[in-house]
Scaffold this motif. Structure first.
Motif, mmCIF file in Angstrom:
data_model
loop_
_atom_site.group_PDB
_atom_site.id
_atom_site.type_symbol
_atom_site.label_atom_id
_atom_site.label_comp_id
_atom_site.label_asym_id
_atom_site.label_seq_id
_atom_site.Cartn_x
_atom_site.Cartn_y
_atom_site.Cartn_z
ATOM 1 N N MET A 1 6.472 -13.791 18.642
ATOM 2 C CA MET A 1 6.088 -14.436 19.871
ATOM 3 C C MET A 1 4.879 -15.335 19.599
ATOM 4 N N THR A 2 5.013 -16.600 19.941
ATOM 5 C CA THR A 2 3.897 -17.526 19.744
ATOM 6 C C THR A 2 3.256 -17.810 21.104
ATOM 7 N N VAL A 3 1.940 -17.842 21.094
ATOM 8 C CA VAL A 3 1.193 -18.113 22.312
ATOM 9 C C VAL A 3 0.675 -19.542 22.236
ATOM 10 N N GLU A 4 1.046 -20.343 23.204
ATOM 11 C CA GLU A 4 0.588 -21.722 23.243
ATOM 12 C C GLU A 4 -0.839 -21.768 23.773
ATOM 13 N N ILE A 5 -1.731 -22.362 23.003
ATOM 14 C CA ILE A 5 -3.116 -22.505 23.446
ATOM 15 C C ILE A 5 -3.200 -23.787 24.259
ATOM 16 N N PRO A 6 -3.514 -23.676 25.545
ATOM 17 C CA PRO A 6 -3.567 -24.877 26.372
ATOM 18 C C PRO A 6 -4.793 -25.710 26.037
ATOM 19 N N HIS A 7 -4.713 -26.994 26.356
ATOM 20 C CA HIS A 7 -5.872 -27.856 26.205
ATOM 21 C C HIS A 7 -6.286 -28.353 27.586
ATOM 22 N N CYS A 8 -7.537 -28.678 27.719
ATOM 23 C CA CYS A 8 -8.098 -29.105 28.999
ATOM 24 C C CYS A 8 -7.533 -30.473 29.393
ATOM 25 N N PRO A 9 -7.010 -30.617 30.614
ATOM 26 C CA PRO A 9 -6.500 -31.925 31.034
ATOM 27 C C PRO A 9 -7.620 -32.931 31.288
ATOM 28 N N ASN A 10 -8.852 -32.459 31.400
ATOM 29 C CA ASN A 10 -9.979 -33.346 31.683
ATOM 30 C C ASN A 10 -10.576 -33.920 30.402
ATOM 31 N N CYS A 11 -10.930 -33.044 29.449
ATOM 32 C CA CYS A 11 -11.608 -33.509 28.230
ATOM 33 C C CYS A 11 -10.764 -33.345 26.965
ATOM 34 N N GLY A 12 -9.635 -32.614 27.047
ATOM 35 C CA GLY A 12 -8.762 -32.444 25.894
ATOM 36 C C GLY A 12 -9.173 -31.336 24.940
ATOM 37 N N SER A 13 -10.201 -30.594 25.266
ATOM 38 C CA SER A 13 -10.701 -29.534 24.395
ATOM 39 C C SER A 13 -9.738 -28.347 24.354
ATOM 40 N N LYS A 14 -9.681 -27.704 23.204
ATOM 41 C CA LYS A 14 -8.882 -26.485 23.070
ATOM 42 C C LYS A 14 -9.732 -25.249 23.311
ATOM 43 N N GLU A 15 -11.001 -25.423 23.606
ATOM 44 C CA GLU A 15 -11.912 -24.317 23.884
ATOM 45 C C GLU A 15 -11.764 -23.888 25.343
ATOM 46 N N VAL A 16 -10.702 -23.159 25.629
ATOM 47 C CA VAL A 16 -10.445 -22.702 26.992
ATOM 48 C C VAL A 16 -10.359 -21.186 27.012
ATOM 49 N N SER A 17 -10.647 -20.610 28.155
ATOM 50 C CA SER A 17 -10.537 -19.162 28.306
ATOM 51 C C SER A 17 -9.739 -18.860 29.564
ATOM 52 N N ARG A 18 -9.119 -17.706 29.563
ATOM 53 C CA ARG A 18 -8.389 -17.284 30.750
ATOM 54 C C ARG A 18 -9.398 -16.964 31.842
ATOM 55 N N ASN A 19 -9.058 -17.326 33.066
ATOM 56 C CA ASN A 19 -10.021 -17.185 34.150
ATOM 57 C C ASN A 19 -9.338 -16.617 35.395
ATOM 58 N N GLY A 20 -8.695 -15.472 35.242
ATOM 59 C CA GLY A 20 -8.052 -14.829 36.386
ATOM 60 C C GLY A 20 -6.730 -15.464 36.748
ATOM 61 N N ARG A 21 -6.324 -15.232 37.979
ATOM 62 C CA ARG A 21 -5.054 -15.762 38.478
ATOM 63 C C ARG A 21 -5.273 -16.483 39.794
ATOM 64 N N THR A 22 -4.385 -17.422 40.085
ATOM 65 C CA THR A 22 -4.449 -18.108 41.359
ATOM 66 C C THR A 22 -3.879 -17.202 42.435
ATOM 67 N N ARG A 23 -3.995 -17.612 43.677
ATOM 68 C CA ARG A 23 -3.458 -16.776 44.753
ATOM 69 C C ARG A 23 -1.936 -16.722 44.738
ATOM 70 N N HIS A 24 -1.307 -17.603 43.950
ATOM 71 C CA HIS A 24 0.149 -17.604 43.826
ATOM 72 C C HIS A 24 0.613 -16.875 42.576
ATOM 73 N N GLY A 25 -0.330 -16.289 41.834
ATOM 74 C CA GLY A 25 0.025 -15.473 40.690
ATOM 75 C C GLY A 25 0.050 -16.195 39.355
ATOM 76 N N LYS A 26 -0.274 -17.489 39.312
ATOM 77 C CA LYS A 26 -0.277 -18.216 38.046
ATOM 78 C C LYS A 26 -1.582 -17.968 37.300
ATOM 79 N N GLN A 27 -1.499 -18.017 35.966
ATOM 80 C CA GLN A 27 -2.677 -17.836 35.132
ATOM 81 C C GLN A 27 -3.612 -19.031 35.291
ATOM 82 N N ASN A 28 -4.884 -18.749 35.551
ATOM 83 C CA ASN A 28 -5.895 -19.775 35.697
ATOM 84 C C ASN A 28 -6.691 -19.851 34.403
ATOM 85 N N PHE A 29 -7.031 -21.065 33.958
ATOM 86 C CA PHE A 29 -7.811 -21.267 32.751
ATOM 87 C C PHE A 29 -9.085 -22.024 33.089
ATOM 88 N N LYS A 30 -10.111 -21.869 32.236
ATOM 89 C CA LYS A 30 -11.358 -22.600 32.420
ATOM 90 C C LYS A 30 -11.791 -23.166 31.081
#
Length: 84
Positions: free
Chosen positions: A1-30
């Motif tokens: 199983m490979t985990v895709e590391i998301p990149h920031c849509p604002n600055c393009g950085s790969k330095e992101v962390s998981r930041n809880g879930r939205t009220r609709h259940g989707k994973q939130n990143f920061k």
């Protein structure tokens, strides 16, 4: 199983962390670089310039906001925000 590391849509950085879930259940990143919060596949989609132009023409023809919302498949709140 490979985990895709998301990149920031604002600055393009790969330095992101998981930041809880939205009220609709989707994973939130920061982003650790710029602080922007985001989800990978947002449910909303921005209004295109073509839709804005069509909305303006329909408003000039005095078509109701509810009618414009139905034709363009956007919410009535979106049409109201555009009018303001």
């Amino acid at each position: 199983m490979t985990v895709e590391i998301p990149h920031c849509p604002n600055c393009g950085s790969k330095e992101v962390s998981r930041n809880g879930r939205t009220r609709h259940g989707k994973q939130n990143f920061k982003c650790r670089e710029c602080g922007r919060q985001f989800v990978l596949n947002p449910a909303w989609k921005p209004i295109t310039e073509e839709q804005k132009e069509l909305m303006s023409r329909m408003l000039l023809e005095r078509i109701s906001q509810a009618g414009i919302a139905r034709v363009l498949q956007v919410s009535e709140d979106t049409v109201q925000r555009y009018v303001k």
